[in-house]
Design a protein around this motif. Structure first.
Motif, PDB file in Angstrom:
ATOM      1  N   TYR A  17       0.429  15.614  -1.138  1.00  0.00           N
ATOM      2  CA  TYR A  17       0.575  15.096   0.223  1.00  0.00           C
ATOM      3  C   TYR A  17       1.947  15.506   0.776  1.00  0.00           C
ATOM      4  O   TYR A  17       2.773  16.066   0.058  1.00  0.00           O
ATOM      5  N   LYS A  35       0.822  -1.227   0.000  1.00  0.00           N
ATOM      6  CA  LYS A  35       0.000   0.000   0.000  1.00  0.00           C
ATOM      7  C   LYS A  35       0.848   1.266   0.000  1.00  0.00           C
ATOM      8  O   LYS A  35       0.316   2.366  -0.156  1.00  0.00           O
ATOM      9  N   HIS A  36       2.161   1.119   0.224  1.00  0.00           N
ATOM     10  CA  HIS A  36       3.102   2.249   0.163  1.00  0.00           C
ATOM     11  C   HIS A  36       2.717   3.384   1.112  1.00  0.00           C
ATOM     12  O   HIS A  36       2.823   4.563   0.769  1.00  0.00           O
ATOM     13  N   SER A  50       3.365  13.011  -4.106  1.00  0.00           N
ATOM     14  CA  SER A  50       2.118  12.529  -4.706  1.00  0.00           C
ATOM     15  C   SER A  50       1.544  11.312  -3.988  1.00  0.00           C
ATOM     16  O   SER A  50       0.407  10.925  -4.256  1.00  0.00           O
ATOM     17  N   GLN A  51       2.323  10.711  -3.076  1.00  0.00           N
ATOM     18  CA  GLN A  51       1.903   9.476  -2.406  1.00  0.00           C
ATOM     19  C   GLN A  51       1.368   9.760  -1.008  1.00  0.00           C
ATOM     20  O   GLN A  51       2.048  10.383  -0.181  1.00  0.00           O
ATOM     21  N   THR A  70       0.735   8.936   2.725  1.00  0.00           N
ATOM     22  CA  THR A  70       1.432   8.109   3.717  1.00  0.00           C
ATOM     23  C   THR A  70       0.745   8.252   5.078  1.00  0.00           C
ATOM     24  O   THR A  70      -0.176   9.065   5.242  1.00  0.00           O
TER      25      THR A  70
END
Length: 205
Positions: A145, A80-81, A149-150, A152
């Motif tokens: 974020y 899911k990173h 872009s990911q 967390t």
């Protein structure tokens, strides 16, 4: 796993992380003022610190600090990173964000909930927190974020602090458009909505 939580408390952060990770878990509601569970049991027997969140692993091990709990959750769902790989440069950046949120935001916002704190003291903490929000405003420019872009686990934690500030403590963040847009972006995530609905913070659709 089992998450001990209080609706809208900082335990919302690991609750979001669990749902984003897609991991099975049970919720146990805690009355923080009374230090009691819903069934009347003494919460201090679970966590002598008297605080949420508490995550109980399937092994029976307890983890009691939010920034550590969310990393443990992320590491159990690597696909899911929700956190960069351990020992990577990016992982230390995530640690930097988690520490910033817990020391510079969480610990400045927390006293504002106190019914006995003097108004001038509250003004001091509010001013300090606003300074940190202005820093975040600049850092979020051009980013979806905190890490780019990911999404967390740091974003779930910051979102919880923004909920405290705007929805419960009356902060006016309208002059910080990046931060306002960020809060709306995180709030729109399906798993964030699900966590808030399960805690009674949103009405079920």
């Amino acid at each position: 796993m089992k998450l001990y939580y209080t609706p809208g408390a900082c335990s919302l952060s690991p609750h979001i992380a669990l749902l984003e990770a897609g991991l099975p878990y049970d919720l146990v509601k805690v009355d923080l003022r009374a230090k009691k569970l819903e069934n009347g049991d003494d919460f201090l027997k679970v966590n002598p610190k008297g605080q949420v969140p508490v995550l109980v692993l399937d092994s029976g091990e307890l983890i009691t600090e939010g920034p550590v709990i969310v990393q443990r959750i992320a590491d159990q769902a690597k696909d899911k990173h929700l956190a960069p790989e351990r020992d990577s440069t990016e992982r230390y950046k995530l640690l930097e964000w988690l520490n910033f949120i817990t020391t510079e935001l969480h610990k400045n916002l927390g006293p504002l909930f106190s019914p006995v704190l003097a108004d001038d003291a509250k003004a001091f903490f509010k001013d300090r927190a606003m300074g940190k929000f202005k820093y975040l405003e600049n850092q979020l420019g051009g980013h979806d974020y905190l890490m780019g872009s990911q999404f967390t686990v740091a974003d779930g934690y910051l979102f919880t602090m923004l909920m405290w500030a705007t929805d419960r403590l009356g902060f006016d963040l309208s002059g910080l458009p990046n931060l306002v847009a960020y809060k709306a972006r995180v709030a729109a995530r399906p798993k964030v909505k699900e966590a808030m609905t399960k805690e009674g913070l949103l009405k079920a659709a």
